[in-house]
Design an enzyme around this catalytic site. Structure first.
Site, PDB file in Angstrom:
ATOM      1  N   ASP A  88       0.979  -1.148   0.116  1.00  0.00           N
ATOM      2  CA  ASP A  88      -0.031   0.113   0.050  1.00  0.00           C
ATOM      3  C   ASP A  88       0.594   1.266   0.102  1.00  0.00           C
ATOM      4  OD1 ASP A  88      -2.554   1.315   0.119  1.00  0.00           O
ATOM      5  OD2 ASP A  88      -3.329  -0.149   1.532  1.00  0.00           O
ATOM      6  N   ASP A 129     -10.424   2.664  -3.489  1.00  0.00           N
ATOM      7  CA  ASP A 129     -10.790   1.341  -2.705  1.00  0.00           C
ATOM      8  C   ASP A 129     -12.206   1.147  -3.440  1.00  0.00           C
ATOM      9  OD1 ASP A 129      -8.647   1.420  -1.457  1.00  0.00           O
ATOM     10  OD2 ASP A 129      -9.533   1.382   0.552  1.00  0.00           O
TER      11      ASP A 129
HETATM   12  C1  GLA Z   1      -5.912   0.796   1.404  1.00  0.00           C
HETATM   13  C2  GLA Z   1      -6.080  -0.153   0.547  1.00  0.00           C
HETATM   14  C3  GLA Z   1      -7.256  -1.079   0.600  1.00  0.00           C
HETATM   15  C4  GLA Z   1      -6.867  -1.775   1.843  1.00  0.00           C
HETATM   16  C5  GLA Z   1      -6.536  -0.680   2.986  1.00  0.00           C
HETATM   17  C6  GLA Z   1      -6.028  -1.417   4.266  1.00  0.00           C
HETATM   18  O1  GLA Z   1      -7.094   1.783   1.603  1.00  0.00           O
HETATM   19  O2  GLA Z   1      -6.142   0.408  -1.084  1.00  0.00           O
HETATM   20  O3  GLA Z   1      -7.502  -1.994  -0.206  1.00  0.00           O
HETATM   21  O4  GLA Z   1      -5.712  -2.675   1.899  1.00  0.00           O
HETATM   22  O5  GLA Z   1      -5.630   0.289   2.567  1.00  0.00           O
HETATM   23  O6  GLA Z   1      -6.006  -0.255   5.190  1.00  0.00           O
END
Ligand code: GLA
Length: 522
Positions: free
Chosen positions: A153, A210
């Site tokens: 990430d 996301d």
């Molecule tokens: C980000 C990523 C998600 C998830 C969260 C975890 O938002 O894009 O897919 O892994 O972090 O905190």
């Protein structure tokens, strides 16, 4: 006789390279349903469910532990699992996953803090990222704990440290390779297409923010991925994010979600609780004909050939390139039913088209000349189409092209991009190519059956102070531009694949819509 041997050798080589090419990963990830609230018992229960539901037999093999497992770093900087949630430690979980014949995935951040520490108030995520601990964490996660995959990430590296993506991910990849686990796949989670450098490091990269459990999110991600088919190549995939199937989407929305993730060759990571997954969603996730689309040995992402009235037709080759067999989607993201029709010739096909409905897994009545169906709101029709002949292509849209300098990276964004433009065929142009030779628009697979002379017709949006150089298989010509937005030039193609580039060393290239090819009396 020699010719037959040659053909056999070529076929063997083709099969070998197709076999080596990786396909998108399939598995489950903890994030969508559980966020940071995970534990070893929860993960093991999901791993058991992957076997019990038959998802393992259908091809799902990864159990990926996302954010939330972090405990603390000790005085030596060594990471420890969350003492209450993972009392047995992370190795025991990986061992358990492996004992079921599955693979184990883990999660970290390219910076010092995790996204969970920012958005989910997980204080253990502070200092848990890979920053400054690349070699140490790689040794621990991949050699000592034995994980096979990592999603990396960018909250810590981006929001907090403002690091440059390419060198940052390169350093991490190197650390993983140095512990002797070159086969560990990494996923770049930077929430936007990171740039063409990503293919040197990662098997897949996120292209969007996301996903969430609603229709708007699914539709938005598909829209973002429509012009990115050129980057899905050679076993590297655009990651449309984890699946929200088995949660609250409607039946037709689940069809769109899974069908297009398969057709666009995205990684397939189930995101629901597999112990309570509804039967209908489970059957969809296990549909072998859709999985075959996703795991197809060509590893291609479908591209849009028609955009009309808010609907799209997407197509890709399956099995072998340039045969009369193709996968076609009639996609209706609008809020009312639409009839979607497309001439077979637009799909480079001709003759009687035999159709197989890949959701229902049933053959349909053949069609001729035109494919047509009424598609409900938020729904998609997905067919395997087998026609009698494959036609030579005549059209190449800008939104199918590869842009060597394209990225989608906030501050470090390059200018060149796929711009939405109502006046363009397909609804998009490529804007801001040029300025230097490398900032080109590249079509790597411009096909000619026999080779020979063609008339190339380029459609663009006229503008002041623009220049255009067309490079065919390395041979460059300057093209004079006019106020009409159309220019034609003769080109010579060789049989098979050709490369066409549009660029300009000194000025911007005008916004390019597409080019078409017409064979000249050779
Ligand atoms: C980000 C990523 C998600 C998830 C969260 C975890 O938002 O894009 O897919 O892994 O972090 O905190």
């Amino acid at each position: 006789m020699r010719k037959i041997w040659l053909i056999l050798l070529m076929a063997a080589g083709w099969t070998a390279s197709a076999q080596q090419r990786k396909t998108p990963i399939m598995g489950w990830s903890s994030w969508n349903t559980y966020r940071v609230n995970i534990s070893d018992t929860l993960i093991k229960r999901q791993a058991d469910a992957m076997v019990a539901t038959g998802l393992k037999d259908a091809g799902y093999t990864y159990i990926n532990i996302d954010d939330g497992f972090f405990g603390y770093r000790d005085e030596q900087g060594e990471m420890h699992a969350h003492p209450q949630r993972f009392p047995g430690g992370m190795k025991a979980v990986a061992d358990y996953i492996h004992s079921l014949g599955l693979k184990a995935g883990i999660y970290s951040d390219a910076g010092a803090v995790t996204c969970g520490s920012i958005w989910d108030k997980d204080r253990n995520g502070i200092g848990a990222g890979l920053y400054g601990h690349e070699a140490q964490d790689a040794e621990l996660y991949f050699r000592r704990w034995g994980y096979d995959f990592i999603k990396i990430d960018y909250c810590g590296a981006g929001q907090e440290l403002d690091l440059d993506e390419q060198p940052r991910y390169t350093a991490i990849r190197k650390a993983i390779d140095q512990v002797g686990r070159k086969e560990v796949e990494i996923n770049i989670c930077r929430w936007a297409f990171p740039g063409t450098w990503a293919k040197e490091l990662a098997a897949s990269w996120r292209i969007s923010g996301d996903i969430s459990d609603n229709w708007g999110s699914v539709k938005h991600i598909i829209e973002k991925n429509l012009p990115l088919s050129a980057y899905c190549a050679d076993g590297h995939f655009n990651d449309m994010d984890m699946l929200e199937i088995g949660r609250s989407l409607s039946e037709s929305e689940e069809r769109v979600h899974f069908g297009l993730w398969c057709l666009m060759s995205s990684p397939l990571l189930v995101g629901c609780d597999m112990t309570t997954i509804p039967e209908r969603s489970l059957a969809l996730l296990k549909n072998p004909e859709l999985i075959a689309l996703n795991q197809d040995s060509l590893g291609l992402q479908a591209y849009p050939v028609q955009a009309v009235d808010g609907t799209y037709v997407l197509v890709k080759d399956i099995g072998r390139r340039r045969t009369p067999v193709r996968a076609v989607a009639l996609y209706n993201p609008t809020d009312s039913a639409r009839r979607i029709s497309i001439a077979l010739s637009e799909l480079e096909l001709e003759g009687k088209a035999r159709l197989r409905d890949l959701f229902a897994r049933k053959d349909l009545r053949p069609m001729r000349d035109t494919l047509s169906a009424v598609v409900g709101p938020h729904d998609v029709t997905l067919w395997r189409v087998e026609a009698e002949r494959r036609l030579e292509p005549t059209c190449y849209e800008a939104e199918w092209a590869y842009l060597p300098l394209f990225n989608d990276l906030g501050k470090r964004k390059k200018e060149v991009f796929y711009a939405v433009e109502a006046k363009a065929s397909g609804g998009r142009v490529v804007r801001y190519a040029g300025g230097c030779r490398e900032n080109a628009i590249v079509w790597n697979r411009v096909w000619s059956d026999l080779g020979g002379r063609y008339e190339m017709r380029i459609a663009y949006l006229p503008a002041e102070n623009r220049g255009l150089e067309v490079v065919v298989n390395g041979e460059s010509v300057q093209v004079p531009l006019s106020a009409e937005g159309v220019v034609t030039l003769p080109v010579v193609l060789r049989p098979g694949d050709n490369t066409v580039e549009m660029t300009c060393r000194t000025q911007w290239v005008p916004d390019i819509d597409r080019f078409t090819l017409k064979r000249m009396g050779n």
